[in-house]
Design an enzyme around this catalytic site. Structure first.
Site, mmCIF file in Angstrom:
data_model
loop_
_atom_site.group_PDB
_atom_site.id
_atom_site.type_symbol
_atom_site.label_atom_id
_atom_site.label_comp_id
_atom_site.label_asym_id
_atom_site.label_seq_id
_atom_site.Cartn_x
_atom_site.Cartn_y
_atom_site.Cartn_z
ATOM 1 N N ASP A 73 44.011 18.607 41.153
ATOM 2 C CA ASP A 73 44.512 20.370 40.338
ATOM 3 C C ASP A 73 44.804 21.422 41.555
ATOM 4 O O ASP A 73 44.760 20.844 42.555
ATOM 5 C CB ASP A 73 43.248 20.939 39.811
ATOM 6 C CG ASP A 73 41.920 20.798 41.092
ATOM 7 O OD1 ASP A 73 41.471 20.023 40.783
ATOM 8 O OD2 ASP A 73 41.090 22.042 41.376
ATOM 9 N N GLU A 135 38.759 21.161 41.553
ATOM 10 C CA GLU A 135 37.872 21.038 42.509
ATOM 11 C C GLU A 135 38.804 22.253 42.919
ATOM 12 O O GLU A 135 37.601 23.498 43.359
ATOM 13 C CB GLU A 135 39.322 19.804 43.726
ATOM 14 C CG GLU A 135 38.650 20.327 45.446
ATOM 15 C CD GLU A 135 38.544 21.042 46.274
ATOM 16 O OE1 GLU A 135 39.020 21.312 47.449
ATOM 17 O OE2 GLU A 135 39.884 22.058 45.897
#
Length: 378
Positions: A73, A135
């Site tokens: 991400d 994350e």
């Protein structure tokens, strides 16, 4: 000159795998890429249902090996200042521009580019690829991946988390906990404050508790390896109210604590939570929500993993950084972890984020050297 890693990075940057959003596109592309080399990728859906981690092993899964860990991400790219499409890799000389190039799709690209070298000769110790989601929302995805490790592989020898570190290994980072507190009072006309409950006024007691806690933390305990060398607490956002002549019914505040090693970051928020919950006795509704939490990392300089990274990089590891990563979660699960990856954290989360092609190449070289180490251990 285009390289395999650059080509892969172009593909990865093209996926708008923004934190908190579905990530099926990038997961499937990576899985297909690995399958093209005969490597099986395990897609591990998270509880959200629309996001997944990915795990793959090259070499004998029943023997201890090393994890190469990174997140798929990225933060949003809505800020002004981009000179081109953030999700279209742009090359200018040695610079490769695009959202996530440094944080941290550059590392993923280098890992994937090194796969053929892992397969060229059998590995006696496996190399695992562990790619996570969300994350950037406080390491929300990787705990689900870590929980699956006993089913996927033998206990690992260590995990290398490829966050941007200038290819210098990092032994420690602070832990973090973030929370949102929402107070619900009673609305009404501002001319009759006696008939309402002003949520913004009440939130000042929570703010004061946070400020007092922050001042106290600056007095120690200390971790000399960090900057600043103590745990910290800060308020990041506050909001509430509709108009100046309406008693505000709602007020919400977000805050975070960052903890030195051996300190529980969630415990640092306890005085603030107590101050908020005490307002229930005054008639306020109180909602406390933990937004994210992960532990600090603290790897001994004498550890085998630190020695290995010093050998592979030729650089003495750095004692600590103040930002956080998924490394502390691996360590808490019993897997030694260290940070080492390409790029500079100062370029992350900004317009025109970039990584140098030379940094990408250096990372791929290090990863391939790890592969040679895993063959030599036979």
């Amino acid at each position: 000159m285009m390289t395999r890693a650059t080509d892969i990075l172009r593909e990865l940057v093209g996926f708008q795998s923004v934190v908190g959003m579905p990530n099926g596109g990038i997961v499937e592309w990576i899985a297909d890429h690995l399958r093209s080399f005969g490597v099986t990728a395990h897609i591990l859906p998270g509880p959200e249902g629309d996001r997944a981690n990915l795990f793959a092993t090259i070499g004998p899964a029943d023997r201890p090996g090393y994890i190469l860990s990174g997140h798929m991400d990225v933060v949003p790219a809505r800020e002004a200042g981009w000179d081109g499409d953030p999700f279209l890799l742009r090359i200018e000389g040695d610079r490769l521009y695009g959202r996530g190039t440094t944080d941290m799709k550059g590392f993923l690209a280098a890992v994937l580019a090194a796969v053929p070298s892992f397969l060229a000769r059998p590995l006696s110790s496996p190399i695992h690829l562990a790619f996570s989601y969300d994350e950037e929302a406080g390491c929300r995805g990787v705990p689900h991946l870590i929980a699956r490790l006993p089913d996927l592989c033998a206990p690992p020898l260590g995990a290398i988390i490829g966050e941007p570190s200038g290819m210098r290994a990092i032994l420690a980072h602070k832990g973090k906990a973030a929370a949102r507190v929402t107070l619900t009072g009673r609305s009404g006309h501002s001319s009759r404050p006696d008939l309402g409950l002003n949520a913004i006024h009440a939130m000042t007691e929570v703010q004061q508790a946070a400020v007092t806690a922050a001042i106290d933390l600056a007095q120690g305990p200390f971790g000399a390896e960090f900057e600043p060398p103590y745990s910290s607490l800060s308020i990041g956002t506050i909001g509430g109210g509709q108009a100046v002549n309406i008693i505000p019914e709602l007020c919400s505040l977000e805050l975070e604590a960052r903890a030195i090693s051996s300190v529980d970051p969630e415990a640092l928020l306890a005085p603030v939570r107590e101050a908020a919950e005490a307002l229930a006795s005054k008639g306020f509704g109180v909602d406390w929500q933990v937004l994210s939490a992960y532990p600090a990392l603290s790897l001994a300089p004498s550890s085998p993993l630190a020695g290995l990274l010093k050998e592979l990089t030729g650089i003495e590891p750095l004692a600590a950084v103040s930002y956080g990563t998924e490394a502390g979660l691996y360590q808490r699960a019993g897997v030694e972890a260290i940070i080492c990856g390409p790029g500079d954290i100062a370029r992350a989360h900004k317009p025109n984020e970039f990584i140098l092609a030379s940094e990408l190449a250096a990372c791929q070289s290090l990863i391939e050297a790890l592969g040679r180490h895993c063959r030599m251990d036979a």
